[in-house]
Enzyme design. Structure first.
Site, PDB file in Angstrom:
ATOM      1  N   ARG A 161      11.762  -5.479   4.949  1.00 22.82           N
ATOM      2  CA  ARG A 161      11.576  -4.057   4.607  1.00 22.82           C
ATOM      3  C   ARG A 161      12.606  -3.181   5.349  1.00 22.82           C
ATOM      4  NH1 ARG A 161       5.829  -1.554   5.274  1.00 22.82           N
ATOM      5  NH2 ARG A 161       5.982  -2.574   7.287  1.00 22.82           N
ATOM      6  N   LYS A 200       0.839  -1.214   0.000  1.00 27.27           N
ATOM      7  CA  LYS A 200       0.000   0.000   0.000  1.00 27.27           C
ATOM      8  C   LYS A 200       0.869   1.257   0.000  1.00 27.27           C
ATOM      9  CE  LYS A 200      -2.044  -1.102   3.876  1.00 27.27           C
ATOM     10  NZ  LYS A 200      -1.265  -2.330   4.178  1.00 27.27           N
ATOM     11  N   ARG A 250       0.238  -8.621  13.654  1.00 22.14           N
ATOM     12  CA  ARG A 250      -0.428  -7.659  12.759  1.00 22.14           C
ATOM     13  C   ARG A 250      -1.305  -8.393  11.745  1.00 22.14           C
ATOM     14  NH1 ARG A 250       4.651  -4.733  10.665  1.00 22.14           N
ATOM     15  NH2 ARG A 250       3.236  -3.787   9.169  1.00 22.14           N
ATOM     16  N   ARG A 303      -9.594   0.324   9.027  1.00 20.71           N
ATOM     17  CA  ARG A 303      -9.077  -0.985   9.432  1.00 20.71           C
ATOM     18  C   ARG A 303     -10.079  -1.790  10.215  1.00 20.71           C
ATOM     19  NH1 ARG A 303      -3.319   0.344   8.939  1.00 20.71           N
ATOM     20  NH2 ARG A 303      -2.313  -1.585   9.442  1.00 20.71           N
ATOM     21  N   ARG A 312      11.695  -0.965  10.621  1.00 19.42           N
ATOM     22  CA  ARG A 312      10.587  -0.480  11.449  1.00 19.42           C
ATOM     23  C   ARG A 312      10.469  -1.331  12.706  1.00 19.42           C
ATOM     24  NH1 ARG A 312       5.126   0.589   7.993  1.00 19.42           N
ATOM     25  NH2 ARG A 312       4.194  -0.722   9.583  1.00 19.42           N
TER      26      ARG A 312
HETATM   27  P1  AP5 Z   1       4.924  -1.564   1.764  1.00 18.44           P
HETATM   28  O1  AP5 Z   1       4.551  -0.793   0.538  1.00 18.44           O
HETATM   29  O2  AP5 Z   1       5.669  -0.845   2.833  1.00 18.44           O
HETATM   30  O3  AP5 Z   1       3.637  -2.330   2.335  1.00 18.44           O
HETATM   31  P2  AP5 Z   1       2.350  -1.775   3.101  1.00 18.44           P
HETATM   32  O4  AP5 Z   1       1.152  -2.471   2.540  1.00 18.44           O
HETATM   33  O5  AP5 Z   1       2.329  -0.282   3.108  1.00 18.44           O
HETATM   34  O6  AP5 Z   1       2.654  -2.365   4.514  1.00 18.44           O
HETATM   35  P3  AP5 Z   1       2.595  -1.724   5.958  1.00 18.44           P
HETATM   36  O7  AP5 Z   1       3.335  -2.651   6.862  1.00 18.44           O
HETATM   37  O8  AP5 Z   1       3.055  -0.294   5.959  1.00 18.44           O
HETATM   38  O9  AP5 Z   1       1.080  -1.813   6.231  1.00 18.44           O
HETATM   39  P4  AP5 Z   1       0.450  -1.831   7.592  1.00 18.44           P
HETATM   40  O10 AP5 Z   1      -0.966  -1.658   7.179  1.00 18.44           O
HETATM   41  O11 AP5 Z   1       0.730  -2.979   8.466  1.00 18.44           O
HETATM   42  O12 AP5 Z   1       1.187  -0.640   8.360  1.00 18.44           O
HETATM   43  P5  AP5 Z   1       0.746   0.821   8.727  1.00 18.44           P
HETATM   44  O13 AP5 Z   1       1.940   1.669   8.644  1.00 18.44           O
HETATM   45  O14 AP5 Z   1      -0.493   1.232   7.989  1.00 18.44           O
HETATM   46  O15 AP5 Z   1       5.770  -2.842   1.261  1.00 18.44           O
HETATM   47  C1  AP5 Z   1       6.299  -3.776   2.191  1.00 18.44           C
HETATM   48  C2  AP5 Z   1       7.682  -4.269   1.712  1.00 18.44           C
HETATM   49  O16 AP5 Z   1       7.516  -5.007   0.501  1.00 18.44           O
HETATM   50  C3  AP5 Z   1       8.675  -3.148   1.374  1.00 18.44           C
HETATM   51  O17 AP5 Z   1       9.963  -3.544   1.777  1.00 18.44           O
HETATM   52  C4  AP5 Z   1       8.613  -3.014  -0.164  1.00 18.44           C
HETATM   53  O18 AP5 Z   1       9.864  -2.609  -0.701  1.00 18.44           O
HETATM   54  C5  AP5 Z   1       8.285  -4.445  -0.565  1.00 18.44           C
HETATM   55  N1  AP5 Z   1       7.433  -4.481  -1.750  1.00 18.44           N
HETATM   56  C6  AP5 Z   1       6.361  -3.696  -2.026  1.00 18.44           C
HETATM   57  N2  AP5 Z   1       5.804  -4.050  -3.204  1.00 18.44           N
HETATM   58  C7  AP5 Z   1       6.540  -5.107  -3.663  1.00 18.44           C
HETATM   59  C8  AP5 Z   1       6.469  -5.945  -4.826  1.00 18.44           C
HETATM   60  N3  AP5 Z   1       5.515  -5.752  -5.758  1.00 18.44           N
HETATM   61  N4  AP5 Z   1       7.378  -6.942  -4.955  1.00 18.44           N
HETATM   62  C9  AP5 Z   1       8.349  -7.137  -4.015  1.00 18.44           C
HETATM   63  N5  AP5 Z   1       8.474  -6.377  -2.906  1.00 18.44           N
HETATM   64  C10 AP5 Z   1       7.577  -5.392  -2.725  1.00 18.44           C
HETATM   65  O19 AP5 Z   1       0.315   0.619  10.251  1.00 18.44           O
HETATM   66  C11 AP5 Z   1       1.232   0.344  11.271  1.00 18.44           C
HETATM   67  C12 AP5 Z   1       0.532   0.343  12.625  1.00 18.44           C
HETATM   68  O20 AP5 Z   1      -0.081   1.631  12.854  1.00 18.44           O
HETATM   69  C13 AP5 Z   1      -0.634  -0.653  12.775  1.00 18.44           C
HETATM   70  O21 AP5 Z   1      -0.171  -1.943  13.155  1.00 18.44           O
HETATM   71  C14 AP5 Z   1      -1.467   0.039  13.861  1.00 18.44           C
HETATM   72  O22 AP5 Z   1      -0.901  -0.149  15.137  1.00 18.44           O
HETATM   73  C15 AP5 Z   1      -1.343   1.506  13.511  1.00 18.44           C
HETATM   74  N6  AP5 Z   1      -2.404   1.963  12.595  1.00 18.44           N
HETATM   75  C16 AP5 Z   1      -2.230   2.430  11.324  1.00 18.44           C
HETATM   76  N7  AP5 Z   1      -3.413   2.753  10.781  1.00 18.44           N
HETATM   77  C17 AP5 Z   1      -4.364   2.489  11.727  1.00 18.44           C
HETATM   78  C18 AP5 Z   1      -5.788   2.593  11.768  1.00 18.44           C
HETATM   79  N8  AP5 Z   1      -6.479   3.019  10.697  1.00 18.44           N
HETATM   80  N9  AP5 Z   1      -6.424   2.234  12.895  1.00 18.44           N
HETATM   81  C19 AP5 Z   1      -5.745   1.808  13.982  1.00 18.44           C
HETATM   82  N10 AP5 Z   1      -4.406   1.666  14.017  1.00 18.44           N
HETATM   83  C20 AP5 Z   1      -3.717   2.002  12.893  1.00 18.44           C
END
Ligand code: AP5
Length: 206
Positions: A121, A16, A161, A87, A150
């Site tokens: 990552r 994402k 997660r 979420r 991270r």
């Molecule tokens: P990346 O693009 O970073 O993946 P992502 O889907 O953004 O993953 P996240 O871990 O950021 O999502 P998340 O939803 O768990 O975390 P968030 O920050 O929102 O790609 C991942 C890796 O793969 C990278 O190394 C990239 O290079 C590689 N990659 C990408 N595409 C690729 C491809 N096509 N091929 C190969 N490699 C590839 O949330 C974190 C925390 O914040 C949550 O756990 C929660 O505690 C809190 N939080 C956030 N939002 C909320 C909410 N709405 N409500 C409550 N708590 C929340």
């Protein structure tokens, strides 16, 4: 600035963040991400404690905190790509009260691949750019040397997660699917291939 309202859904590690950055640039949209906003304020005290207490354990930060962040960010944006929200179903309901959506895109990625992506990552702390130890290594040696992991990308927290995702966020995917709004995109393949699929979907819908 285009005024498309794009929601990008997917499991942790589905890509994402990677795709939102590219979409924001290509379509001139604001990238609204609750994950980055919370990481920038991890130690800010709220009446529910700090975001860090939830994030480092892989749990969701309370809705009251996250809803406020999203409402403020969306009110300041004409067009946006929203990443990391909603979420759970209560956040989805809140979102439908404050905005409308032109495209709801779900990035579909196999669970083993998600774990590989998350545990490998790395982030550039200076630019926020996302890399991977295997799939996306920066060319510049200075960038390679300053990359960090991270706090929530350890295998144990990643598993938690994914559990929280299945329990709370999969019903959100189902909610948009039932309403006929969800467009499923294959999230596997190179980041360029995935980008082309998502961009085409947005052009068709928005
Ligand atoms: P990346 O693009 O970073 O993946 P992502 O889907 O953004 O993953 P996240 O871990 O950021 O999502 P998340 O939803 O768990 O975390 P968030 O920050 O929102 O790609 C991942 C890796 O793969 C990278 O190394 C990239 O290079 C590689 N990659 C990408 N595409 C690729 C491809 N096509 N091929 C190969 N490699 C590839 O949330 C974190 C925390 O914040 C949550 O756990 C929660 O505690 C809190 N939080 C956030 N939002 C909320 C909410 N709405 N409500 C409550 N708590 C929340």
């Amino acid at each position: 600035m285009a005024d498309y309202h794009v929601l990008l859904l997917g499991a942790p590690g589905a890509g994402k963040g990677t795709q939102s950055k590219r979409l924001a640039e290509a379509f001139d949209l604001e990238h609204v991400t609750t994950g980055d906003a919370l990481r920038a304020n991890k130690d800010v005290e709220t009446e529910y404690g700090t975001p860090r207490e939830y994030m480092d354990a892989g749990e969701l930060v309370p809705d009251e905190v996250v809803n406020e962040i999203v409402e403020e960010a969306l009110s300041a944006a004409d067009g946006y790509v929203l990443d990391g929200y909603p979420r759970n179903l209560s956040q989805a309901e809140y979102l439908s009260d404050i905005t409308d959506l032109d495209a709801v895109v779900y990035l579909d990625v196999d669970e083993d691949e998600l774990v590989r992506r998350l545990t490998g990552r790395r982030l550039d702390p200076e630019t926020g750019d996302i890399y991977h130890v295997e799939f996306d290594v920066p060319d510049d040696e200075a960038v390679r040397e300053r990359l960090v992991q991270r706090d929530d990308d350890t295998e144990e927290t990643v598993r938690e997660r994914l559990r929280v995702y299945r329990e709370s966020t999969e019903p959100v995917i189902e909610h948009y699917r039932e309403r006929g709004e969800l467009v499923e995109v294959d999230g596997e393949g190179s980041p360029d291939e995935v980008f082309d699929r998502v961009a085409e979907t947005i052009r068709e819908r928005a």
